[in-house]
Design a protein around this motif. Structure first.
Motif, PDB file in Angstrom:
ATOM      1  N   GLY A  39       0.819  -1.335   0.060  1.00 36.23           N
ATOM      2  CA  GLY A  39      -0.030  -0.003  -0.068  1.00 36.23           C
ATOM      3  C   GLY A  39       0.781   1.357   0.115  1.00 36.23           C
ATOM      4  O   GLY A  39       0.302   2.273  -0.162  1.00 36.23           O
ATOM      5  N   GLN A  40       2.144   1.093   0.083  1.00 36.73           N
ATOM      6  CA  GLN A  40       2.911   2.432   0.060  1.00 36.73           C
ATOM      7  C   GLN A  40       3.388   2.618  -1.274  1.00 36.73           C
ATOM      8  O   GLN A  40       3.541   2.151  -2.201  1.00 36.73           O
ATOM      9  N   LYS A  41       3.273   4.207  -1.426  1.00 34.59           N
ATOM     10  CA  LYS A  41       3.664   4.951  -2.739  1.00 34.59           C
ATOM     11  C   LYS A  41       4.977   5.350  -2.572  1.00 34.59           C
ATOM     12  O   LYS A  41       5.450   6.282  -1.454  1.00 34.59           O
ATOM     13  N   ILE A  42       5.834   4.761  -3.375  1.00 37.29           N
ATOM     14  CA  ILE A  42       7.416   5.302  -3.312  1.00 37.29           C
ATOM     15  C   ILE A  42       8.143   5.646  -4.797  1.00 37.29           C
ATOM     16  O   ILE A  42       7.610   4.937  -5.760  1.00 37.29           O
ATOM     17  N   ILE A  43       8.474   6.617  -4.635  1.00 35.93           N
ATOM     18  CA  ILE A  43       9.428   7.032  -5.965  1.00 35.93           C
ATOM     19  C   ILE A  43      10.762   6.983  -5.675  1.00 35.93           C
ATOM     20  O   ILE A  43      11.257   7.834  -4.644  1.00 35.93           O
ATOM     21  N   THR A  44      11.568   6.592  -6.403  1.00 33.30           N
ATOM     22  CA  THR A  44      13.164   6.539  -6.398  1.00 33.30           C
ATOM     23  C   THR A  44      13.870   7.156  -7.434  1.00 33.30           C
ATOM     24  O   THR A  44      13.576   6.680  -8.588  1.00 33.30           O
ATOM     25  N   VAL A  45      14.409   8.101  -7.399  1.00 37.91           N
ATOM     26  CA  VAL A  45      15.289   8.957  -8.105  1.00 37.91           C
ATOM     27  C   VAL A  45      16.651   8.626  -8.083  1.00 37.91           C
ATOM     28  O   VAL A  45      17.430   8.594  -7.112  1.00 37.91           O
ATOM     29  N   GLY A  46      17.381   8.405  -9.154  1.00 37.99           N
ATOM     30  CA  GLY A  46      18.588   7.968  -9.369  1.00 37.99           C
ATOM     31  C   GLY A  46      19.631   9.172  -9.434  1.00 37.99           C
ATOM     32  O   GLY A  46      19.324  10.263 -10.219  1.00 37.99           O
ATOM     33  N   ILE A  47      20.564   9.373  -8.750  1.00 38.13           N
ATOM     34  CA  ILE A  47      21.535  10.577  -8.774  1.00 38.13           C
ATOM     35  C   ILE A  47      22.885  10.184  -8.719  1.00 38.13           C
ATOM     36  O   ILE A  47      23.130   8.974  -8.514  1.00 38.13           O
ATOM     37  N   THR A  48      23.933  10.868  -9.111  1.00 34.58           N
ATOM     38  CA  THR A  48      25.252  10.395  -9.108  1.00 34.58           C
ATOM     39  C   THR A  48      26.055  11.227  -8.160  1.00 34.58           C
ATOM     40  O   THR A  48      27.158  11.097  -7.729  1.00 34.58           O
ATOM     41  N   ASN A  49      25.563  12.628  -7.657  1.00 36.55           N
ATOM     42  CA  ASN A  49      26.120  13.212  -6.808  1.00 36.55           C
ATOM     43  C   ASN A  49      25.593  13.009  -5.355  1.00 36.55           C
ATOM     44  O   ASN A  49      24.343  13.332  -5.239  1.00 36.55           O
ATOM     45  N   ASP A  50      26.659  12.619  -4.631  1.00 32.43           N
ATOM     46  CA  ASP A  50      26.407  12.514  -3.241  1.00 32.43           C
ATOM     47  C   ASP A  50      26.108  13.798  -2.504  1.00 32.43           C
ATOM     48  O   ASP A  50      26.867  14.821  -2.624  1.00 32.43           O
ATOM     49  N   TYR A 276      18.114  12.090 -12.484  1.00 31.80           N
ATOM     50  CA  TYR A 276      17.957  13.537 -12.136  1.00 31.80           C
ATOM     51  C   TYR A 276      19.147  14.154 -13.046  1.00 31.80           C
ATOM     52  O   TYR A 276      20.245  14.309 -12.483  1.00 31.80           O
ATOM     53  N   PRO A 277      18.566  14.702 -14.189  1.00 28.45           N
ATOM     54  CA  PRO A 277      19.770  14.872 -14.998  1.00 28.45           C
ATOM     55  C   PRO A 277      20.894  16.003 -14.484  1.00 28.45           C
ATOM     56  O   PRO A 277      21.957  15.988 -14.796  1.00 28.45           O
ATOM     57  N   GLY A 278      20.324  17.074 -13.777  1.00 30.41           N
ATOM     58  CA  GLY A 278      21.337  17.931 -13.091  1.00 30.41           C
ATOM     59  C   GLY A 278      22.315  17.375 -12.395  1.00 30.41           C
ATOM     60  O   GLY A 278      23.614  17.770 -12.308  1.00 30.41           O
ATOM     61  N   VAL A 279      22.066  16.310 -11.619  1.00 32.41           N
ATOM     62  CA  VAL A 279      22.936  15.607 -10.579  1.00 32.41           C
ATOM     63  C   VAL A 279      23.041  14.063 -10.901  1.00 32.41           C
ATOM     64  O   VAL A 279      23.274  13.340 -10.074  1.00 32.41           O
ATOM     65  N   GLY A 280      22.384  13.718 -12.046  1.00 26.60           N
ATOM     66  CA  GLY A 280      22.271  12.128 -12.257  1.00 26.60           C
ATOM     67  C   GLY A 280      22.393  11.931 -13.826  1.00 26.60           C
ATOM     68  O   GLY A 280      21.572  11.440 -14.445  1.00 26.60           O
ATOM     69  N   LEU A 281      23.486  12.273 -14.377  1.00 25.34           N
ATOM     70  CA  LEU A 281      23.533  12.248 -16.096  1.00 25.34           C
ATOM     71  C   LEU A 281      23.756  10.886 -16.356  1.00 25.34           C
ATOM     72  O   LEU A 281      24.625  10.115 -15.712  1.00 25.34           O
ATOM     73  N   LEU A 282      22.806  10.372 -17.271  1.00 24.27           N
ATOM     74  CA  LEU A 282      23.387   9.027 -17.867  1.00 24.27           C
ATOM     75  C   LEU A 282      24.362   8.964 -18.889  1.00 24.27           C
ATOM     76  O   LEU A 282      24.602  10.062 -19.656  1.00 24.27           O
ATOM     77  N   PRO A 283      25.245   8.070 -19.063  1.00 27.07           N
ATOM     78  CA  PRO A 283      26.333   7.843 -19.967  1.00 27.07           C
ATOM     79  C   PRO A 283      25.699   8.143 -21.142  1.00 27.07           C
ATOM     80  O   PRO A 283      24.784   7.693 -21.568  1.00 27.07           O
ATOM     81  N   GLY A 392      31.369  10.146 -10.296  1.00 29.09           N
ATOM     82  CA  GLY A 392      30.092   9.945 -10.406  1.00 29.09           C
ATOM     83  C   GLY A 392      29.435  10.009 -11.982  1.00 29.09           C
ATOM     84  O   GLY A 392      28.459   9.492 -12.233  1.00 29.09           O
ATOM     85  N   ASN A 393      30.150  11.299 -12.550  1.00 25.16           N
ATOM     86  CA  ASN A 393      29.482  11.275 -13.878  1.00 25.16           C
ATOM     87  C   ASN A 393      30.266  10.993 -14.918  1.00 25.16           C
ATOM     88  O   ASN A 393      31.470  11.200 -15.186  1.00 25.16           O
ATOM     89  N   ALA A 394      30.006   9.751 -15.439  1.00 23.04           N
ATOM     90  CA  ALA A 394      30.743   8.854 -16.222  1.00 23.04           C
ATOM     91  C   ALA A 394      31.447   9.586 -17.490  1.00 23.04           C
ATOM     92  O   ALA A 394      32.527   9.320 -18.009  1.00 23.04           O
ATOM     93  N   THR A 395      30.412  10.095 -18.044  1.00 24.20           N
ATOM     94  CA  THR A 395      30.747  10.981 -19.242  1.00 24.20           C
ATOM     95  C   THR A 395      31.647  12.200 -18.767  1.00 24.20           C
ATOM     96  O   THR A 395      32.646  12.177 -19.456  1.00 24.20           O
ATOM     97  N   ARG A 396      31.617  12.917 -17.777  1.00 26.90           N
ATOM     98  CA  ARG A 396      32.662  13.880 -17.512  1.00 26.90           C
ATOM     99  C   ARG A 396      34.000  13.293 -17.227  1.00 26.90           C
ATOM    100  O   ARG A 396      35.104  13.763 -17.697  1.00 26.90           O
TER     101      ARG A 396
END
Length: 539
Positions: A39-50, A276-283, A392-396
């Motif tokens: 019954g719990q609603k959860i959203i999980t956001v992926g980030i690379t910046n701790d 989260y593109p600002g702090v979770g960029l995909l390669p 954290g940012n593989a592309t960078r």
């Protein structure tokens, strides 16, 4: 032992082995992803910046800033349409562009039931601007009357003289010079995250940054409450049922700290609902695969954050910096890393910014001239140059490897040292680096916030100092005339390019991916985390 006993003995051993195997598998699954309560609603956001922290006083990277804004509401927030909407503030008004009257929304309460008041806002400003507190970056407050050039009130004072209480829910903030209402909202309104005076007023100001409250802030005022933070793993928040804009529709909001490659894998598996593109960029190499995942909605962004090389101007002379700038093979990076789809630039300013100087942003690749500049400058090429690269940012990280090779090709002795984002920022702020790289976001209303980081003699992390640039910055800080601002911003960008105090490199057209189970909820370029209370999922 008879046959029957032998049979039961064997079966008992098999049963034990089976139970051990099942236990191991269940544990492994638990490590991968904990099952959501029924019954719990959860959203999980992926980030690379701790984020490193959720304290409004200790925010040392952009994710820390975002995280603390969820818990401690700013006065206003920006929308995707680039306008400001009220949050803690019911209104912010001015009649002369010098004195700004802030009315606090009286519906807002701390999670312990105490109303948020003008006293809380004033306490936060004074704590933030107290030089004894030790806040690393107080520059946003330098526009307030009664602060010095760093944004702190002077020795001998105990408060910011330009901030006055009018009544329990109203205060005024006087600025040193006229500024537009939008600039005030950007500099003060979006940055000030009000803290609970009644919880913190007895904390010694000398140690408040390290007080126990900020390790587990139990009294907040945002849409979500703090639940748990495990460095390097996740930040978990739970819905504030008494939030003044209504109880959030989801029960838990998680931010999971991953590498870029893990983001793609966990978007595919459903372990995270969005990046989260600002702090979770995909390669970049994963874009096509992610865009073809049928359970995701995807969208490519526009140039926003410019990845910018910071040079320590106290160790690198102007000729060496100029050589490094023209040694960067930006076109090679564009084709080999981004397959021709990115914004490449010489300056740290996005094309989305109102006062972008396109001519100053044009870059040159000339390694022969770079080698000549090094020779003419008398630089000792045996000197070890430390290139601090945030992880954290593989592309960078890939881009930085290429840039390091570009620098080595012109004879420089460059050594990469990797660190997580909080550690990288700490080194940059102390100028414990020769070269580093940070993302400079597109502040469309006002570039001055970014300019402070690399161009201001009083505040910069680069150690750059030039009276002519300081004069331009004074004009930028103090003018409300758009023509005057445009001329000053354009000249400032020309000086940045000419002196190579920093080097802009690229801005990704970042891919945003959201699981289709998220019926409402997105992370746009502007207005990030603005309406969390209406985020929802359909399971």
């Amino acid at each position: 032992m008879n046959g029957e006993d032998r049979y039961y003995s064997v079966m008992k051993k098999l049963f034990t082995i089976l139970m051990i195997t099942l236990s191991v598998n269940v544990f492994a699954l638990g490590q991968k992803q904990s099952a959501a309560p029924v019954g719990q609603k959860i959203i999980t956001v992926g980030i690379t910046n701790d984020p490193g922290t959720v304290s409004p006083l200790s925010t040392n990277n952009i994710m820390a800033h975002y995280a603390s804004r969820i818990l401690f509401m700013p006065l206003v927030m920006e929308t995707p349409e680039r306008v400001f909407v009220n949050r803690l503030a019911e209104s912010i008004d001015t009649s002369d562009n010098r004195v700004f009257v802030i009315k606090i929304d009286q519906r807002v309460k701390w999670t312990d039931g105490v109303p948020v008041s003008a006293d809380d806002v004033i306490f936060t400003i004074n704590t933030f601007s107290n030089p004894v507190t030790g806040v690393r970056d107080t520059s946003a407050h330098r526009i307030i009357a009664g602060t010095d050039e760093s944004g702190c009130f002077p020795a001998g004072a105990d408060s910011v003289s330009g901030v006055k209480k009018i009544d329990d829910y109203t205060l005024s903030v006087e600025t040193k010079y006229p500024i537009t209402l939008n600039i005030f909202k950007l500099e003060i309104g979006t940055n000030l995250r009000t803290m609970p005076r009644h919880i913190l007023e007895n904390e010694p100001v000398e140690t408040i940054l390290r007080c126990a409250f900020f390790q587990h802030p139990s009294v907040t005022n945002g849409a979500f409450r703090f639940k748990e933070y495990v460095p390097g793993q996740y930040l978990s928040l739970t819905a504030n049922s008494e939030y003044f804009r209504g109880k959030p529709k989801i029960d838990t909001l998680n931010f999971k700290i991953l590498s870029g490659n893990q983001l793609s894998a966990q978007l595919e598996s459903g372990e995270i609902d969005m990046n989260y593109p600002g702090v979770g960029l995909l390669p970049v190499d994963d874009y096509e695969r992610v865009m073809n995942m049928p359970h995701l909605r995807t969208e490519r962004g526009e140039p926003n954050t410019v990845q910018t090389l910071f040079y320590n101007n106290t160790t690198l002379n102007v000729a060496v910096r100029q050589a490094m700038d023209i040694a960067i093979n930006r076109d090679g990076i564009l084709q080999n890393i981004f397959k021709g789809e990115a914004f490449m630039t010489r300056t740290p300013v996005s094309s989305q910014v109102e006062y972008w100087n396109e001519a100053a942003a044009r870059y040159t690749y000339d390694p022969e001239r770079a080698r000549a500049l090094i020779a003419e400058s008398g630089w000792d090429t045996a000197t070890r140059l430390v290139f601090v690269v945030p992880t954290g940012n593989a592309t960078r990280e890939r881009v930085c490897t290429i840039i390091a090779e570009n620098f080595k090709a012109i004879g420089l002795n460059v050594v990469i040292e990797r660190a997580d984002m909080p550690a990288t920022l700490a080194r940059i702020q102390k100028r414990d680096y020769d070269i580093s790289i940070l993302g400079m976001p597109a502040n469309v209303f006002n570039l001055s916030r970014n300019l402070r980081y690399y161009a201001d003699s009083n505040d910069s992390y680069t150690g750059y100092s030039d009276p002519a640039m300081d004069a331009l910055l004074t004009t930028i800080y103090e003018s409300v005339d758009s023509d005057v601002l445009r001329a000053a911003y354009f000249e400032a960008q020309e000086r940045i390019a000419a002196d190579a105090l920093v080097s802009g490199v690229y801005s990704e057209l970042a891919l945003r991916a959201v699981n289709k189970r998220v019926s409402f909820g997105d992370l746009p370029k502007f207005g990030t985390l603005r309406d969390l209370e209406v985020w929802d999922v359909e399971d």
